[in-house]
Design a protein around this motif. Structure first.
Motif, PDB file in Angstrom:
ATOM      1  N   VAL A   1       0.918  -1.123   0.018  1.00  0.00           N
ATOM      2  CA  VAL A   1       0.083  -0.074  -0.033  1.00  0.00           C
ATOM      3  C   VAL A   1       0.455   1.023  -0.503  1.00  0.00           C
ATOM      4  CG1 VAL A   1      -2.273  -1.248   0.738  1.00  0.00           C
ATOM      5  CG2 VAL A   1      -0.195   0.401   2.554  1.00  0.00           C
ATOM      6  N   LEU A   2       0.446   2.018  -0.012  1.00  0.00           N
ATOM      7  CA  LEU A   2       0.148   3.530   0.095  1.00  0.00           C
ATOM      8  C   LEU A   2       0.806   4.570   1.129  1.00  0.00           C
ATOM      9  CD1 LEU A   2      -0.235   4.118  -4.118  1.00  0.00           C
ATOM     10  CD2 LEU A   2       1.848   4.544  -3.183  1.00  0.00           C
TER      11      LEU A   2
ATOM     12  N   PHE B   1      -4.009  13.678  -2.623  1.00  0.00           N
ATOM     13  CA  PHE B   1      -4.507  11.936  -2.984  1.00  0.00           C
ATOM     14  C   PHE B   1      -5.940  11.640  -3.625  1.00  0.00           C
ATOM     15  CE2 PHE B   1       0.101  13.581  -1.662  1.00  0.00           C
ATOM     16  CZ  PHE B   1       0.828  13.830  -3.386  1.00  0.00           C
ATOM     17  N   LEU B   2      -6.029  12.172  -4.664  1.00  0.00           N
ATOM     18  CA  LEU B   2      -7.459  11.681  -4.572  1.00  0.00           C
ATOM     19  C   LEU B   2      -7.167  10.332  -5.565  1.00  0.00           C
ATOM     20  CD1 LEU B   2      -9.363  14.562  -4.966  1.00  0.00           C
ATOM     21  CD2 LEU B   2      -8.824  13.306  -2.836  1.00  0.00           C
TER      22      LEU B   2
ATOM     23  N   ARG C   1      -1.909   5.643   5.537  1.00  0.00           N
ATOM     24  CA  ARG C   1      -2.516   5.657   3.555  1.00  0.00           C
ATOM     25  C   ARG C   1      -3.462   6.089   3.229  1.00  0.00           C
ATOM     26  NH1 ARG C   1      -5.234   0.014   3.624  1.00  0.00           N
ATOM     27  NH2 ARG C   1      -5.694   0.674   1.546  1.00  0.00           N
ATOM     28  N   VAL C   2      -2.648   5.914   2.374  1.00  0.00           N
ATOM     29  CA  VAL C   2      -2.294   7.540   0.480  1.00  0.00           C
ATOM     30  C   VAL C   2      -3.163   6.464  -0.201  1.00  0.00           C
ATOM     31  CG1 VAL C   2      -1.541   8.699  -1.403  1.00  0.00           C
ATOM     32  CG2 VAL C   2      -1.030   8.712   1.252  1.00  0.00           C
TER      33      VAL C   2
ATOM     34  N   TRP D   1      -6.856   1.714  -2.548  1.00  0.00           N
ATOM     35  CA  TRP D   1      -6.157   1.328  -3.892  1.00  0.00           C
ATOM     36  C   TRP D   1      -5.768  -0.430  -2.660  1.00  0.00           C
ATOM     37  CZ3 TRP D   1      -6.721   1.538  -8.680  1.00  0.00           C
ATOM     38  CH2 TRP D   1      -7.800   2.075  -9.177  1.00  0.00           C
ATOM     39  N   TYR D   2      -4.814  -1.332  -3.289  1.00  0.00           N
ATOM     40  CA  TYR D   2      -3.601  -1.962  -2.891  1.00  0.00           C
ATOM     41  C   TYR D   2      -2.770  -2.656  -4.327  1.00  0.00           C
ATOM     42  CZ  TYR D   2      -7.419  -5.560  -3.427  1.00  0.00           C
ATOM     43  OH  TYR D   2      -8.080  -5.890  -3.312  1.00  0.00           O
ATOM     44  N   ALA D   3      -2.151  -3.448  -4.206  1.00  0.00           N
ATOM     45  CA  ALA D   3      -1.284  -4.674  -4.686  1.00  0.00           C
ATOM     46  C   ALA D   3      -0.975  -5.807  -3.809  1.00  0.00           C
ATOM     47  CB  ALA D   3      -0.771  -4.009  -5.405  1.00  0.00           C
ATOM     48  N   GLU D   4      -1.419  -6.286  -4.712  1.00  0.00           N
ATOM     49  CA  GLU D   4      -1.118  -8.010  -4.387  1.00  0.00           C
ATOM     50  C   GLU D   4       0.743  -8.289  -3.769  1.00  0.00           C
ATOM     51  OE1 GLU D   4      -3.416  -9.925  -3.372  1.00  0.00           O
ATOM     52  OE2 GLU D   4      -5.345  -9.071  -4.223  1.00  0.00           O
TER      53      GLU D   4
END
Length: 314
Positions: free
Chosen positions: A162-163, A176-177, A256-257, A261-264
């Motif tokens: 995650v960011l 940051f949207l 969290r930004v 949204w996230y990445a596996e």
């Protein structure tokens, strides 16, 4: 029946009843009698006998191949029953990732040793991939290991990247949207110590949308904790795995930004040898880690899909 099979297999391996008798602590006559009894029960001849030589028949060779593994498994199971009540003791050699081990596993050590005072931990905190069997580890905690025959991988938790950024950093920039907004940030990225490359993640959200991580690289480190510390200092936005970010996220040092949204990024696994004859020290460690992951809801806390939904306090 078990002693008959034992006599047959060891006689076949040694090529004589007398050699098998020495190994089993029996007389040569007793071994021969046990093999003859087995042949009678099966209704086939297993050996061709002569005064000089003991040779398997065709049926004997086939039977040896079929029975050898099963006999070993039965003997191991019997030994496992006999040792099931033994007091867990001895050196417990475990490998685990540096940051994950320090923050999630090491804090459990006091309780573990209170339960099992005769176990001596020998833990390696390192992010390298190990050869669990070749290096004689009892267990390992991490992800991305090769899974050779004889090793079990028990998933402890999914992992997402995650960011995140510090509140101070975010206060100095427009919100940051959308993923496209990342292009105006300063990225703190992790460089793989194995490949030397920065991993290219693909962001996704609950709706199934996908977007690349267009985060300009401002600085790179090969250690996730260094990236997180730099982000806490307000030096930029970090893309890192949830387990590495969790302490800072839970303390409020990072936020969290694009929280939807996230990445596996794989999963955290507990690796250990197959269950057959697992030493008591390893068995209780495996059970303890699984128990504590459930008790502390670690899988839920590092699941980016749940934390994005404002999971209740742990």
């Amino acid at each position: 029946m078990l002693v008959h099979l034992d006599c047959f297999v060891i006689s076949a391996d040694n090529g004589s009843f007398s050699a098998a008798a020495r190994q089993l602590g029996l007389t040569s006559a007793a071994v021969g009698k046990n093999v003859t009894t087995l042949e009678t029960q099966l209704g086939v001849r297993l050996f061709q006998r002569s005064t000089r030589k003991l040779m398997l028949t065709e049926a004997g060779e086939r039977f040896l191949q079929e029975v050898r593994g099963g006999l070993t498994a039965v003997k191991m199971a019997m030994q496992g029953l006999s040792t099931s009540t033994e007091r867990p003791s001895g050196t417990l050699k475990v490998s685990m990732g540096t940051f994950f081990g320090m923050h999630f596993i090491l804090p459990l050590l006091v309780e573990f040793l209170t339960r099992y005072p005769d176990i001596e931990p020998d833990w390696e905190f390192d992010n390298r991939k190990i050869d669990l069997i070749g290096e004689r580890f009892d267990a390992a905690i991490g992800g991305g290991f090769d899974l050779p025959q004889g090793i079990v991988a028990r998933e402890l938790a999914p992992v997402h990247a995650v960011l995140a950024a510090s509140p101070a950093y975010l206060s100095q920039h427009p919100p940051f949207l959308e993923p496209e907004d990342l292009a105006r940030s300063a990225g703190i990225r992790i460089r793989s110590p194995q490949t030397g490359r920065i991993r290219n993640y693909m962001l996704r959200n609950a709706s199934g949308q996908e977007a690349p991580v267009n985060l300009p690289v401002r600085m790179t480190f090969n250690e996730p904790e260094a990236c997180c510390r730099a982000a806490e200092m307000g030096l930029g936005m970090v893309m890192a795995n949830m387990p590495d970010l969790l302490p800072a996220l839970e303390s409020g040092k990072l936020v969290r930004v694009l929280p939807e949204w996230y990445a596996e990024a794989g999963a955290v696994f507990l690796y250990f040898p197959t269950h057959k004859l697992l030493p008591a020290k390893t068995r209780v460690f495996v059970d303890f880690i699984i128990e504590k992951f459930r008790e502390h809801r670690i899988a839920r806390r590092i699941d980016a899909r749940i934390t994005a939904q404002k999971m209740p306090d742990k």
